[in-house]
Design an enzyme around this catalytic site. Sequence first.
Site, mmCIF file in Angstrom:
data_model
loop_
_atom_site.group_PDB
_atom_site.id
_atom_site.type_symbol
_atom_site.label_atom_id
_atom_site.label_comp_id
_atom_site.label_asym_id
_atom_site.label_seq_id
_atom_site.Cartn_x
_atom_site.Cartn_y
_atom_site.Cartn_z
ATOM 1 N N HIS A 412 0.815 -1.217 0.000
ATOM 2 C CA HIS A 412 0.000 0.000 0.000
ATOM 3 C C HIS A 412 0.849 1.266 0.000
ATOM 4 O O HIS A 412 0.314 2.376 -0.189
ATOM 5 C CB HIS A 412 -0.945 -0.002 1.213
ATOM 6 N N ASP A 416 -2.070 1.922 -4.909
ATOM 7 C CA ASP A 416 -3.342 2.326 -4.313
ATOM 8 C C ASP A 416 -4.398 1.263 -4.539
ATOM 9 O O ASP A 416 -4.330 0.475 -5.493
ATOM 10 C CB ASP A 416 -3.815 3.650 -4.926
#
Length: 440
Positions: A412, A416
């Site tokens: 992450h 995204d």
Amino acid sequence: MAKFIFNMPDVGEGVAEAEIVEWHVKVGDTISEDQHLVDVMTDKATIDIESPVDGVVTEVAGEAGDIISVGGMLVVVEVEGEVPEDVADEAAPAPAPAPEPANEPAPSPAPKPAHPEPVEGSSSSSGAALEEKDSASTSSARTEEGAAAKNSAKVLATPAVRKRAKELGVDLSQVKPAEDGRVRHGDLDQFLTYNSGYAAAGPARADEEKKVIGMRRRIAENMAASKRNIPHFSYVEEVDVTDLEEMRAQLNANRGDKPKLTILPLMITAICKTLPDFPMINARYDDEAGVVTRYGSVHMGMAAQTDAGLMVPVLKDAQAKNVWQLANEITRLAEAARSGKATKDELTGGTLTVTSLGPLGGIATTPVINRPEVAIIGPNKIVERPMYVPDGNGGERIEKRKLMNISISCDHRVVDGWDAASFIQALKKLLETPVLIVSA
């Protein structure tokens, strides 16, 4: 008599140390030249070290799990007469003793008896009764053991799996292999977990402590580092692979001398065709330097279960290969990994990994990223379920379809959620329109 110090040899360019995996000799053993002394592991490759001399072992450098530096003392051998000059030159004694391990190794344990001593009923008063009872049952027990051994001998399995099954009292002919007809440790685990009737037939298995060494320790370290350093998130989507499976069957029916296709080469081809629009997925993140490298070529790692543990051979330039070439390379690399013959180059350099549990794939998985890559894709098992599909007249009808979930885990920090979901949706569209996979 002369003392010969055999130092840890240079087992490969750039290798500075190796981990002791298993000793095949102990102090006091008489050994011969070229006899197998010890297995050591470095860079995910296990290497056999053989003795350069005849003699008696007087000292070994540690126990399984200890790290030995190249050039450090490995084993000391007492030899008759003088050590031959060529051997002395090849493995000359180190000028100073190698550093001792942090924890001084315990003395080599005495050999265990072939059969464990009885825990109960060993008193002299009950000994005669037990002996009489044992004699009465020995014949039938040997008959049953012989039949089980005969059946197990027909099963494809490695010596390590056979040894473990024998220790557990499991008849390998009763264990169903997950793939290619060969019983592996995972199949044995499944059997022990789910076949409660078999487990109930005998006493509970004794507790066992097993040191985490070799490949298993490398796997543990890598997985811990990945989860510790990478903020994972996972996304799962359902894909209708009915048409894909039909196309695969047609390709196999007309393949000629080409290899039989599984779904994996088709999946990898679809991934390679999807990645150009999602370069953030095919990348590696150097978190120390703070640099993300997005790769133009796809070097696809394939997580493969072996008797030694999980290994990830790499399909280099997967985007440049057709489905048949991928099928050949997948088979070759998987076999090299399982046999321990995969080279360092074949086990490194991946930019994205695919992991699959085959028929054990489950409904969904949340795979752990192969650091420093930033994503890992996990196709799950194919199941048949009823679905509403267009009937061609503006309405719908219920039809049996083949469905498969695809999981993706991403880093992450650099990927995204929107990007991961968009990538899987684009991949889904391609898999549900399979003619686009094999078209130019």
